[in-house]
Motif scaffolding. Structure first.
Motif, PDB file in Angstrom:
ATOM      1  N   ASN A 128       0.786  -1.319   0.030  1.00 33.79           N
ATOM      2  CA  ASN A 128       0.054  -0.030  -0.155  1.00 33.79           C
ATOM      3  C   ASN A 128       0.839   1.219  -0.020  1.00 33.79           C
ATOM      4  O   ASN A 128       0.542   2.108  -0.786  1.00 33.79           O
ATOM      5  CB  ASN A 128      -1.045   0.011   1.135  1.00 33.79           C
ATOM      6  N   PHE A 129       1.861   1.264   0.790  1.00 33.57           N
ATOM      7  CA  PHE A 129       2.802   2.262   0.754  1.00 33.57           C
ATOM      8  C   PHE A 129       3.362   2.653  -0.644  1.00 33.57           C
ATOM      9  O   PHE A 129       3.376   3.793  -1.184  1.00 33.57           O
ATOM     10  CB  PHE A 129       3.874   1.946   1.860  1.00 33.57           C
ATOM     11  N   ALA A 130       4.003   1.427  -1.264  1.00 31.22           N
ATOM     12  CA  ALA A 130       4.488   1.626  -2.514  1.00 31.22           C
ATOM     13  C   ALA A 130       3.408   2.133  -3.542  1.00 31.22           C
ATOM     14  O   ALA A 130       3.739   3.001  -4.336  1.00 31.22           O
ATOM     15  CB  ALA A 130       5.197   0.159  -3.014  1.00 31.22           C
ATOM     16  N   ALA A 131       2.251   1.653  -3.601  1.00 26.48           N
ATOM     17  CA  ALA A 131       1.158   2.061  -4.549  1.00 26.48           C
ATOM     18  C   ALA A 131       0.856   3.687  -4.244  1.00 26.48           C
ATOM     19  O   ALA A 131       0.436   4.487  -5.197  1.00 26.48           O
ATOM     20  CB  ALA A 131       0.031   1.361  -4.029  1.00 26.48           C
ATOM     21  N   ASN A 132       1.263   4.118  -2.881  1.00 18.59           N
ATOM     22  CA  ASN A 132       0.800   5.495  -2.794  1.00 18.59           C
ATOM     23  C   ASN A 132       2.050   6.324  -3.058  1.00 18.59           C
ATOM     24  O   ASN A 132       1.942   7.737  -2.730  1.00 18.59           O
ATOM     25  CB  ASN A 132       0.086   6.001  -1.367  1.00 18.59           C
ATOM     26  N   ASN A 133       3.121   5.846  -3.208  1.00 21.52           N
ATOM     27  CA  ASN A 133       4.445   6.631  -3.493  1.00 21.52           C
ATOM     28  C   ASN A 133       5.218   6.159  -4.472  1.00 21.52           C
ATOM     29  O   ASN A 133       6.260   5.356  -4.327  1.00 21.52           O
ATOM     30  CB  ASN A 133       5.349   6.538  -2.017  1.00 21.52           C
ATOM     31  N   PRO A 134       4.555   6.307  -5.730  1.00 17.38           N
ATOM     32  CA  PRO A 134       5.401   5.586  -7.004  1.00 17.38           C
ATOM     33  C   PRO A 134       6.752   6.191  -7.200  1.00 17.38           C
ATOM     34  O   PRO A 134       6.965   7.475  -6.505  1.00 17.38           O
ATOM     35  CB  PRO A 134       4.564   6.088  -8.108  1.00 17.38           C
ATOM     36  N   PRO A 135       7.882   5.515  -7.486  1.00 22.65           N
ATOM     37  CA  PRO A 135       9.121   6.083  -7.637  1.00 22.65           C
ATOM     38  C   PRO A 135       9.237   7.317  -8.896  1.00 22.65           C
ATOM     39  O   PRO A 135       8.312   7.181  -9.486  1.00 22.65           O
ATOM     40  CB  PRO A 135       9.837   4.787  -8.168  1.00 22.65           C
ATOM     41  N   GLY A 136       9.997   8.079  -8.476  1.00 21.28           N
ATOM     42  CA  GLY A 136      10.086   9.330  -9.157  1.00 21.28           C
ATOM     43  C   GLY A 136      10.836   8.861 -10.513  1.00 21.28           C
ATOM     44  O   GLY A 136      11.189   7.734 -10.738  1.00 21.28           O
TER      45      GLY A 136
END
Length: 138
Positions: free
Chosen positions: A129-137
């Motif tokens: 969930n964290f990764a889904a809400n913080n996509p890599p730049g």
């Protein structure tokens, strides 16, 4: 009058000074002011977490391990990039687990804290969930 041998006096004094020189135990500090107050303050969540005053995403229903959960994401208003909380609720509301992400600014990595003792399955949900809400730049 009874005389105490000199070696007995030395041993008594040595024993006393050894006890006095023992280091303070960490658990003992938790009971003493001002350390007790500092310890209590350290355990507090940021206000936006404690009060639930946050910017949030819609809750999603997810299934994992044959169970259904409600998964959500919160962040500190006006500072979402650096203060976030991913949270999982058991579908019936009997339990909750979280992963708090805090950093001073984008130049630093997040300090992450597990909340509610999540097992590996719940940890995986929270991290996804964290990764889904913080996509890599870019």
């Amino acid at each position: 009058m009874r005389l105490i041998p000199a070696c007995s006096v030395i041993l008594l004094l040595a024993g006393h000074s050894t006890r006095a020189a023992e280091p303070t135990q960490t658990a003992d500090l938790l009971l003493e002011a001002p350390y007790r107050r500092a310890y209590v303050v350290m355990q507090r969540f940021p206000d936006w977490v404690s009060r639930g005053q946050a910017t949030s995403t819609p809750v999603s229903r997810v299934a994992s391990g044959g169970r259904t959960y409600l998964l959500g994401h919160l962040c500190k208003p006006h500072d979402c990039a650096d203060n976030q909380l991913d949270i999982v609720f058991a579908a019936d509301g009997h339990a909750a687990w979280g992963l708090l992400h805090v950093r001073p600014d984008a130049a630093h990595p997040f300090l992450q804290s597990w909340l509610g003792s999540p097992d590996e399955e719940i940890q995986a949900l929270l991290l996804r969930n964290f990764a889904a809400n913080n996509p890599p730049g870019p």
